[in-house]
Scaffold this active site. Sequence first.
Site, PDB file in Angstrom:
ATOM      1  N   GLY A  46      57.995  84.268  27.357  1.00  0.00           N
ATOM      2  CA  GLY A  46      57.163  83.885  26.218  1.00  0.00           C
ATOM      3  C   GLY A  46      55.714  84.213  26.512  1.00  0.00           C
ATOM      4  O   GLY A  46      55.337  84.418  27.673  1.00  0.00           O
ATOM      5  N   GLN A  51      46.649  83.748  25.959  1.00  0.00           N
ATOM      6  CA  GLN A  51      46.907  84.378  27.260  1.00  0.00           C
ATOM      7  C   GLN A  51      46.438  85.824  27.317  1.00  0.00           C
ATOM      8  O   GLN A  51      46.337  86.384  28.411  1.00  0.00           O
ATOM      9  CB  GLN A  51      48.400  84.311  27.598  1.00  0.00           C
ATOM     10  CG  GLN A  51      48.884  82.890  27.881  1.00  0.00           C
ATOM     11  CD  GLN A  51      50.333  82.896  28.297  1.00  0.00           C
ATOM     12  OE1 GLN A  51      51.227  82.896  27.473  1.00  0.00           O
ATOM     13  NE2 GLN A  51      50.568  82.940  29.602  1.00  0.00           N
ATOM     14  N   CYS A  89      54.239  80.081  34.688  1.00  0.00           N
ATOM     15  CA  CYS A  89      53.426  80.613  33.598  1.00  0.00           C
ATOM     16  C   CYS A  89      52.707  81.867  34.086  1.00  0.00           C
ATOM     17  O   CYS A  89      52.166  81.881  35.199  1.00  0.00           O
ATOM     18  CB  CYS A  89      52.408  79.557  33.173  1.00  0.00           C
ATOM     19  SG  CYS A  89      51.285  80.111  31.879  1.00  0.00           S
ATOM     20  N   LEU A  90      52.674  82.899  33.244  1.00  0.00           N
ATOM     21  CA  LEU A  90      51.989  84.145  33.607  1.00  0.00           C
ATOM     22  C   LEU A  90      50.494  83.922  33.857  1.00  0.00           C
ATOM     23  O   LEU A  90      49.864  84.703  34.556  1.00  0.00           O
ATOM     24  CB  LEU A  90      52.175  85.193  32.494  1.00  0.00           C
ATOM     25  CG  LEU A  90      53.598  85.735  32.317  1.00  0.00           C
ATOM     26  CD1 LEU A  90      53.693  86.559  31.043  1.00  0.00           C
ATOM     27  CD2 LEU A  90      54.036  86.558  33.518  1.00  0.00           C
ATOM     28  N   HIS A 131      56.263  74.920  25.841  1.00  0.00           N
ATOM     29  CA  HIS A 131      55.298  75.586  26.729  1.00  0.00           C
ATOM     30  C   HIS A 131      54.315  76.436  25.917  1.00  0.00           C
ATOM     31  O   HIS A 131      53.096  76.359  26.125  1.00  0.00           O
ATOM     32  CB  HIS A 131      56.068  76.455  27.738  1.00  0.00           C
ATOM     33  CG  HIS A 131      55.212  77.193  28.713  1.00  0.00           C
ATOM     34  ND1 HIS A 131      55.153  76.869  30.054  1.00  0.00           N
ATOM     35  CD2 HIS A 131      54.366  78.246  28.545  1.00  0.00           C
ATOM     36  CE1 HIS A 131      54.303  77.686  30.655  1.00  0.00           C
ATOM     37  NE2 HIS A 131      53.816  78.543  29.773  1.00  0.00           N
ATOM     38  N   GLU A 132      54.844  77.243  24.979  1.00  0.00           N
ATOM     39  CA  GLU A 132      53.954  78.147  24.225  1.00  0.00           C
ATOM     40  C   GLU A 132      53.067  77.368  23.256  1.00  0.00           C
ATOM     41  O   GLU A 132      51.886  77.700  23.081  1.00  0.00           O
ATOM     42  CB  GLU A 132      54.756  79.219  23.484  1.00  0.00           C
ATOM     43  CG  GLU A 132      55.628  80.107  24.361  1.00  0.00           C
ATOM     44  CD  GLU A 132      54.959  80.677  25.603  1.00  0.00           C
ATOM     45  OE1 GLU A 132      53.728  80.843  25.617  1.00  0.00           O
ATOM     46  OE2 GLU A 132      55.688  80.942  26.577  1.00  0.00           O
ATOM     47  N   HIS A 135      50.190  75.973  25.033  1.00  0.00           N
ATOM     48  CA  HIS A 135      49.122  76.963  25.237  1.00  0.00           C
ATOM     49  C   HIS A 135      48.149  76.958  24.058  1.00  0.00           C
ATOM     50  O   HIS A 135      46.938  77.147  24.246  1.00  0.00           O
ATOM     51  CB  HIS A 135      49.703  78.381  25.351  1.00  0.00           C
ATOM     52  CG  HIS A 135      50.053  78.805  26.744  1.00  0.00           C
ATOM     53  ND1 HIS A 135      49.140  78.869  27.764  1.00  0.00           N
ATOM     54  CD2 HIS A 135      51.230  79.221  27.278  1.00  0.00           C
ATOM     55  CE1 HIS A 135      49.734  79.297  28.873  1.00  0.00           C
ATOM     56  NE2 HIS A 135      51.011  79.518  28.603  1.00  0.00           N
TER      57      HIS A 135
HETATM   58 NI    NI Z   1      52.478  80.156  29.925  1.00  0.00          NI
END
Ligand code: NI
Length: 160
Positions: A46, A51, A89-90, A131-132, A135
């Site tokens: 995701g 991000q 998480c990226l 999670h998204e 963000h």
């Molecule tokens: Ni993330």
Amino acid sequence: MATVAIRTLPDPVLRQKAKRVTVIDGSIHKLIDDMIDTMRANSGVGLAAPQIGVPLRIAVIEMPGEEVITLINPQIIKRQGERVVGEACLSVPGYQGEIKRSAVVKVKAQDRQGKEFRLKGEEILAQALEHEIDHLNGTLYIDHVESPDKLQRLDRELPL
Ligand code: NI
């Protein structure tokens, strides 16, 4: 489509509350395509617009073997149950952590055409949705980690 650099901590864009999308035009479609490209290039499940440095309420999710889900202005309308999950998480490269997420979530959002839809996610999809959407509110999974010993070097989790 293009791959864009992923913003990582401590980039302040990750802590901003993202703005609602009011007009879905070509620039939004390009942004979504770039997000999908960038998510895939980084082997993510995701990605949220902040991000890649864009503080707008847009997220994409691609569960392995499933179609991409595009969420514009998503809102969680129901949460059920609880489970302990491993998460990464990226934007927090190199780490994974153990946190609690809902077992089931129901989300309301708009698709790329602006049409409203509802989606029920269980287990990993519920986790990805939470999670998204976190963000978009400037929240990262590390904020849900109970103690530092629950945060470890990344070896296994698929980043969101
Ligand atoms: Ni993330």
